[in-house]
Design an enzyme around this catalytic site. Sequence first.
Site, PDB file in Angstrom:
ATOM      1  N   SER A 147       0.882  -1.176   0.000  1.00 37.59           N
ATOM      2  CA  SER A 147       0.000   0.000   0.000  1.00 37.59           C
ATOM      3  C   SER A 147       0.913   1.218   0.000  1.00 37.59           C
ATOM      4  CB  SER A 147      -0.826  -0.019   1.287  1.00 37.59           C
ATOM      5  OG  SER A 147      -1.419   1.240   1.536  1.00 37.59           O
ATOM      6  N   TYR A 160      -2.074  -1.184  10.492  1.00 38.41           N
ATOM      7  CA  TYR A 160      -1.981  -1.316   9.032  1.00 38.41           C
ATOM      8  C   TYR A 160      -0.629  -0.804   8.537  1.00 38.41           C
ATOM      9  CZ  TYR A 160      -3.724  -1.157   4.181  1.00 38.41           C
ATOM     10  OH  TYR A 160      -3.918  -1.353   2.839  1.00 38.41           O
TER      11      TYR A 160
END
Length: 265
Positions: A147, A160
């Site tokens: 990401s 995350y």
Amino acid sequence: MKSPSDAGPDPSAPSAGGRALNGRTALVTGGGSGIGRACAEALAEAGALVHIVDRDAEAAKAVAADTGGVSHAVDLADTGAIDRLPADVDILVNNAGLQHVSAIEDFPPDRFELMQKVMLTAPFLLIRHCLPHMYAGGWGRVVNISSMHGLRASPFKSAYVAAKHGLEGLSKVAALEGARHGVTSNCVNPGYVRTPLVEGQIAAQAAAHGIPAEEVVSDVLLDRSAIKRLIEPEEVAAVCVWLCGPDTGYITGSSLPVDGGWGAA
Ligand code: NAD
């Protein structure tokens, strides 16, 4: 003498005379939805036999039916289950992931731990599981769906961001170790992709701020993005397939942003 990794495009690869990935076997985690589903479809379209791994058994089955692949209902938080997955795969796409948005002082520790298990420990165990087959064949592709949060941080996404930064490190080590065996390992780093994971965040933010969903997309998610639209899962899948194709044997240890200029700002 050339090692497998510096040998350039291989004319004897299964691609010769057919679709680029004919004869290859792939395993995609989180293949039942979103980016994973798009990767499974694109890899199958390129000729690979695809194993679809997801904790959502029905979703995995549906994608397997669509792609001519094989479904595996597995919760990747159950690290013991990984040993029961096929190891004879040439292409591993570590994609399964989940999100939780909360300030660190309120972040539930068990949620933090779960996210590390699914997004970092499971990729490690799967790479470990599949490398011997890749090494034996002198060819392999590890694609880690990271990401932009593998490269940058945002507040309230501690688990995350930590997991994705860890995945970036793991991917680089796999690249260094795999090079002499013809195995590449790379991260793909999307910005915001139109998937159920992001649709959930949009709905939550709209409710929290009392603003319409379209405003969350344009003013919150895409504030820093030069291109003012969500990315489609197929656009990420195209990068994944390209990394597995005949022309990218020299790309390894890289992180490839697919972010509409988010990281450039
Ligand atoms: P998604 O929610 O649409 O799909 C995730 C899939 O992973 C689901 O099918 C889910 O069942 C599966 N999964 C989750 N936990 C699992 C577990 N414990 N065991 C097995 N399967 C499990 O999400 P998505 O947006 O397609 O995200 C896929 C990956 O892409 C994630 O790693 C995510 O971090 C990354 N990513 C997404 C975006 C985005 O904007 N959507 C951006 C950057 C990176």
